[in-house]
Design a protein around this motif. Structure first.
Motif, short mmCIF file in Angstrom:
data_model
loop_
_atom_site.label_atom_id
_atom_site.label_comp_id
_atom_site.label_asym_id
_atom_site.label_seq_id
_atom_site.Cartn_x
_atom_site.Cartn_y
_atom_site.Cartn_z
N UNK A 120 70.97 45.92 33.07
CA UNK A 120 71.43 46.78 31.98
C UNK A 120 71.76 48.15 32.54
N UNK A 121 72.67 48.85 31.87
CA UNK A 121 73.03 50.19 32.34
C UNK A 121 72.80 51.25 31.28
N UNK A 122 72.27 50.86 30.11
CA UNK A 122 72.02 51.85 29.07
C UNK A 122 70.96 51.36 28.10
N UNK A 123 70.43 52.31 27.34
CA UNK A 123 69.48 52.03 26.27
C UNK A 123 69.62 53.17 25.27
N UNK A 124 69.04 53.00 24.09
CA UNK A 124 69.09 54.06 23.09
C UNK A 124 67.68 54.51 22.76
N UNK A 125 67.57 55.74 22.31
CA UNK A 125 66.29 56.30 21.89
C UNK A 125 66.52 57.15 20.66
N UNK A 126 65.52 57.18 19.79
CA UNK A 126 65.60 58.01 18.58
C UNK A 126 64.78 59.27 18.81
N UNK A 127 65.41 60.40 18.61
CA UNK A 127 64.76 61.69 18.80
C UNK A 127 63.78 61.90 17.65
N UNK A 128 62.60 62.42 17.95
CA UNK A 128 61.58 62.68 16.93
C UNK A 128 62.14 63.60 15.85
N UNK A 129 61.75 63.31 14.61
CA UNK A 129 62.23 64.11 13.48
C UNK A 129 61.64 65.52 13.47
N UNK A 130 60.52 65.69 14.12
CA UNK A 130 59.88 67.01 14.14
C UNK A 130 60.28 67.84 15.37
N UNK A 131 61.34 67.43 16.06
CA UNK A 131 61.82 68.19 17.21
C UNK A 131 62.32 69.56 16.74
N UNK A 132 61.99 70.59 17.49
CA UNK A 132 62.32 71.96 17.11
C UNK A 132 63.80 72.26 17.36
N UNK A 133 64.54 72.65 16.32
CA UNK A 133 65.96 72.99 16.50
C UNK A 133 66.13 74.14 17.52
N UNK A 134 67.08 73.96 18.42
CA UNK A 134 67.35 74.96 19.45
C UNK A 134 66.53 74.77 20.72
N UNK A 135 65.52 73.87 20.68
CA UNK A 135 64.69 73.65 21.86
C UNK A 135 65.42 72.77 22.87
N UNK A 136 65.06 72.93 24.14
CA UNK A 136 65.62 72.13 25.21
C UNK A 136 64.49 71.32 25.82
N UNK A 137 64.65 70.00 25.83
CA UNK A 137 63.64 69.09 26.36
C UNK A 137 64.12 68.47 27.66
N UNK A 138 63.19 68.23 28.56
CA UNK A 138 63.51 67.57 29.83
C UNK A 138 63.43 66.06 29.63
N UNK A 139 64.44 65.34 30.12
CA UNK A 139 64.47 63.89 30.08
C UNK A 139 64.40 63.40 31.53
N UNK A 140 63.41 62.57 31.86
CA UNK A 140 63.19 62.12 33.22
C UNK A 140 63.54 60.65 33.36
N UNK A 141 64.40 60.34 34.33
CA UNK A 141 64.79 58.97 34.67
C UNK A 141 64.04 58.61 35.96
N UNK A 142 63.31 57.49 35.95
CA UNK A 142 62.55 57.05 37.13
C UNK A 142 62.89 55.61 37.47
N UNK A 143 63.11 55.33 38.76
CA UNK A 143 63.40 53.97 39.21
C UNK A 143 63.04 53.85 40.68
#
Length: 182
Positions: free
Chosen positions: A86-109
């Motif tokens: 597979x080359x992709x997947x989907x994720x649902x962002x938490x509803x309580x995520x703070x608007x304007x915030x920047x989150x780090x997304x880590x890919x590990x393999x």
């Protein structure tokens, strides 16, 4: 006399090349000189700006690097596994995520990891369409690059190139005139 001219031309060429060569620096800005985003596989989050409760696509280019399963984690959604083949997947962002915030997304393999950023847009919760975060300043358009000060290296390099061109033209014209007189 000929050797002096050749040495001067060589020195001028090396100096011009030194000042015009780009410097390659691989640093992520945290000061430790260790770049965490150089991986044998490519990765991205689409869209990179999303409203809280929206769905993002996690893309992984496994060519030449990721042999097994890959995990994608962030503080704004549950950990997702991208299986081999597979080359992709989907994720649902938490509803309580703070608007304007920047989150780090880590890919590990295969023991290697890299990260990118996901920005939470301002907008109604659950709205999956990205809404642009307001910019703090507008772009400087129409100035033609003249805004922002002078770069002395660029001015010096330009002056050197112009002087070299004028000097070469003068030398060639004098040489031609001397050849015509004989």
């Amino acid at each position: 006399m000929h050797a002096i001219r050749v040495a001067a031309a060589a020195l001028l060429s090396v100096t011009a090349l030194t000042f015009s060569a780009p410097v390659a620096v691989a640093d992520d800005g945290d000061g430790d000189g260790d770049d965490h985003n150089i991986t044998p596989f490519g990765f991205s989050v689409q869209p990179s700006t999303i409203s809280a409760g929206g769905r993002v696509t996690l893309l992984l280019n496994k060519d030449g690097g990721c042999k097994g399963s890959a995990t994608v984690s962030s503080g704004v959604f549950d950990t997702v596994t991208i299986r081999p083949g597979q080359s992709s997947a989907t994720a649902t962002v938490d509803r309580d995520a703070k608007p304007g915030a920047v989150y780090e997304v880590t890919f590990s393999c295969d023991g290697v990891s890299g990260h990118t950023e996901l920005t939470i847009a301002t907008g109604p919760p659950g709205d999956p369409t990205p809404v642009a975060v307001p910019a703090e300043r507008g772009v400087r358009a129409g100035a033609g690059g003249s805004v922002g000060g002078f770069d002395l290296k660029e001015i010096g390099l330009g002056a050197t190139l112009v002087a070299g061109s004028v000097g070469t033209a003068w030398y060639m014209s004098r040489r031609r005139a001397a050849a015509d007189d004989s």
